[in-house]
Design a protein around this motif. Sequence first.
Motif, short mmCIF file in Angstrom:
data_model
loop_
_atom_site.label_atom_id
_atom_site.label_comp_id
_atom_site.label_asym_id
_atom_site.label_seq_id
_atom_site.Cartn_x
_atom_site.Cartn_y
_atom_site.Cartn_z
N VAL A 178 2.95 6.59 -2.02
CA VAL A 178 3.93 7.57 -2.23
C VAL A 178 4.04 7.68 -3.57
O VAL A 178 4.22 8.88 -3.95
CB VAL A 178 5.25 7.06 -1.58
CG1 VAL A 178 6.42 7.84 -1.90
CG2 VAL A 178 5.19 6.89 -0.18
N GLN A 216 -2.99 7.25 -4.72
CA GLN A 216 -3.30 7.65 -3.52
C GLN A 216 -4.59 6.97 -2.78
O GLN A 216 -4.55 6.57 -1.78
CB GLN A 216 -3.37 9.27 -3.57
CG GLN A 216 -2.27 9.79 -4.03
CD GLN A 216 -2.59 11.49 -3.98
OE1 GLN A 216 -3.35 11.97 -3.37
NE2 GLN A 216 -1.93 12.02 -5.21
N ARG A 274 0.77 -1.32 -0.03
CA ARG A 274 0.06 -0.18 -0.02
C ARG A 274 1.02 1.27 0.12
O ARG A 274 0.56 2.13 -0.65
CB ARG A 274 -0.92 0.03 1.23
CG ARG A 274 -2.17 -0.94 1.18
CD ARG A 274 -2.01 -2.35 0.89
NE ARG A 274 -3.10 -3.05 1.27
CZ ARG A 274 -3.43 -4.11 0.52
NH1 ARG A 274 -2.72 -4.48 -0.60
NH2 ARG A 274 -4.34 -4.79 0.73
N LYS A 275 1.83 1.26 0.90
CA LYS A 275 2.67 2.60 0.88
C LYS A 275 3.52 3.16 -0.17
O LYS A 275 3.20 4.05 -0.49
CB LYS A 275 3.62 2.32 2.11
CG LYS A 275 4.45 3.50 2.50
CD LYS A 275 5.31 3.34 3.77
CE LYS A 275 6.03 4.66 3.94
NZ LYS A 275 6.78 4.64 5.16
N TYR A 279 -5.31 0.28 2.57
CA TYR A 279 -4.47 0.30 4.01
C TYR A 279 -5.51 0.55 5.05
O TYR A 279 -5.40 -0.21 6.06
CB TYR A 279 -3.37 1.28 3.91
CG TYR A 279 -2.73 1.72 5.38
CD1 TYR A 279 -1.84 0.68 5.77
CD2 TYR A 279 -3.18 2.48 6.22
CE1 TYR A 279 -1.39 0.81 7.05
CE2 TYR A 279 -2.63 2.74 7.28
CZ TYR A 279 -1.57 1.90 7.90
OH TYR A 279 -1.06 2.09 9.14
#
Length: 139
Positions: A40, A76, A35-36, A83
């Motif tokens: 990003v 995003q 997810r991150k 998440y």
Amino acid sequence: LGIAPAMFGVIVSAMGASRLLSNIPMAVFAERLGRKPVMVMGWAGTAVSMAMIGSAYSVLALIAGRFLGGVCTSAQNTGAQMYLTDISNMQNRARTFAPIMAAWSAGAAVGPAIGGLLTEYFGFRVAFGFCGVIIAGTA
């Protein structure tokens, strides 16, 4: 740029079209990459799209910037929602999602007003530059 009303509609809709086309692929990427990284990538790409829009001198450049912005917004939103789903359960899901939804709504309500003021006093390039710097700071 002397944009005709019909072309203005195309420019504006480029973001929606790219979001429509990229939401499912972004979910696949978030499953594979995490997810991150997807979030990003979305923030960084959105900052780039703001720079593209702010520095555009042609209709094609505006459309490209808006299209990239839509893809990156999908990254995003999809990454964030996946998440939040991962870290929540049925008992706390509404409490977990509410702050992010409120923040997105606040941004949609306040962002155009700030952008309008910046554009009025400094020009649209400064407004998009400011937006890009803020978004890049979150990446």
